[in-house]
Design a protein around this motif. Structure first.
Motif, PDB file in Angstrom:
ATOM      1  N   THR A  20       0.842  -0.993   0.042  1.00 10.78           N
ATOM      2  CA  THR A  20      -0.123   0.001   0.036  1.00 10.78           C
ATOM      3  C   THR A  20       0.888   1.371   0.012  1.00 10.78           C
ATOM      4  OG1 THR A  20      -1.951  -1.235   1.114  1.00 10.78           O
ATOM      5  CG2 THR A  20      -1.766   1.333   1.206  1.00 10.78           C
ATOM      6  N   THR A  49      -1.971  -1.051  -3.906  1.00 11.07           N
ATOM      7  CA  THR A  49      -2.945  -0.288  -3.472  1.00 11.07           C
ATOM      8  C   THR A  49      -2.214   1.108  -3.422  1.00 11.07           C
ATOM      9  OG1 THR A  49      -4.119  -2.023  -2.373  1.00 11.07           O
ATOM     10  CG2 THR A  49      -4.533   0.248  -1.639  1.00 11.07           C
ATOM     11  N   ARG A  72      -3.721  -2.137  -8.220  1.00 11.44           N
ATOM     12  CA  ARG A  72      -4.868  -2.955  -8.314  1.00 11.44           C
ATOM     13  C   ARG A  72      -5.984  -2.297  -7.799  1.00 11.44           C
ATOM     14  NH1 ARG A  72      -6.638  -5.540  -3.806  1.00 11.44           N
ATOM     15  NH2 ARG A  72      -4.847  -5.103  -2.728  1.00 11.44           N
ATOM     16  N   ARG A  73      -5.717  -1.483  -6.625  1.00  7.80           N
ATOM     17  CA  ARG A  73      -6.838  -0.674  -5.832  1.00  7.80           C
ATOM     18  C   ARG A  73      -6.235   0.820  -5.670  1.00  7.80           C
ATOM     19  NH1 ARG A  73      -7.813  -1.108   0.052  1.00  7.80           N
ATOM     20  NH2 ARG A  73     -10.125  -1.116   0.413  1.00  7.80           N
ATOM     21  N   GLU A  95     -10.044  -1.685  -8.825  1.00  6.68           N
ATOM     22  CA  GLU A  95     -10.945  -1.538  -7.559  1.00  6.68           C
ATOM     23  C   GLU A  95     -10.835  -0.122  -7.151  1.00  6.68           C
ATOM     24  OE1 GLU A  95     -11.979  -2.942  -2.981  1.00  6.68           O
ATOM     25  OE2 GLU A  95     -10.452  -4.163  -4.274  1.00  6.68           O
TER      26      GLU A  95
END
Length: 218
Positions: A20, A49, A72-73, A95
């Motif tokens: 992240t 992320t 991805r996010r 996402e």
């Protein structure tokens, strides 16, 4: 300990697949563009992320990382600055988690302060509150928001001293200071590296204890 000076490529080398990443700025303003470019060009990390107000612009800033398919996010507030975010989300390639800007800033601050979560009335009764715990406080409905921690924070400061104390210019203070305190590793890109006594103690926005690495803006 003082923050260590490193190249942008070395500074992002510890970011791994699945991490992240907190990235400061609003659009391209106050964003650590040299660090983002190093992440795009010199890192193999994928499935990231990214927590940021937005994902840059098409082909610019974090928009480069999106085009590589390595995000991805995305957690943020203002993705309309990059229409490619909506296209990737609609294609099932990304996402997207939307948070109001104040909630985003507070979730980052909560992470840095060690707070386990907070209640806010913002978003109650909307899709943004779906699945979140709700509680009435003084007769007002609130939802529980979780803190936003990062494996790495990439921040931009106009000035940094030799110890790692940071000073941000104007609106760069929106998310950068909170992100600097919310991650396991904080890397600061500085526009100007100055002597230890050139930032008044009262003007330090991020103390050096939060900063692990520094790199010069290009």
């Amino acid at each position: 300990m003082p923050a260590r000076l490193a190249s942008p490529e070395e500074a992002v080398s510890s970011i791994r697949t699945g991490d992240t990443v907190l990235a400061g700025g609003f659009g391209l303003v106050g964003a650590p563009l040299a660090l983002i470019d190093a992440l795009v060009e010199a890192s193999k990390a994928r499935e990231l992320t990214v927590v940021s107000n937005n994902l840059g612009e098409p082909g610019k800033g974090l928009g480069k990382l999106l085009r590589q398919g390595r995000v991805r996010r995305a957690v943020g507030s203002f993705f309309t600055s990059n229409p490619e975010v909506a296209a990737a989300a609609q294609a099932g390639e990304l996402e997207v988690v939307l948070l109001p800007q104040g909630t985003l800033a507070e979730a980052l601050r909560a992470a840095g302060a060690g707070i386990g979560g907070f209640f806010t009335p913002i978003g109650v009764g909307t899709e943004l509150a779906r699945g979140k715990e709700e509680r009435r406080i003084d007769g007002v409905a609130n939802v529980l928001e979780a803190p936003l921690h990062g494996d790495a924070a990439l921040v931009y400061a106009a000035r940094g001293d030799e110890l790692g104390n940071l000073w941000y210019r104007k609106t760069a203070r929106n998310f950068n200071p909170a992100m600097a305190a919310a991650a396991r590793l904080t890397v600061a890109e500085v526009g100007e590296l100055v002597a230890l006594d050139e930032i008044e103690p009262e003007s330090v926005h991020t103390p050096h204890v939060y900063v692990d690495l520094m790199t010069r803006a290009r």
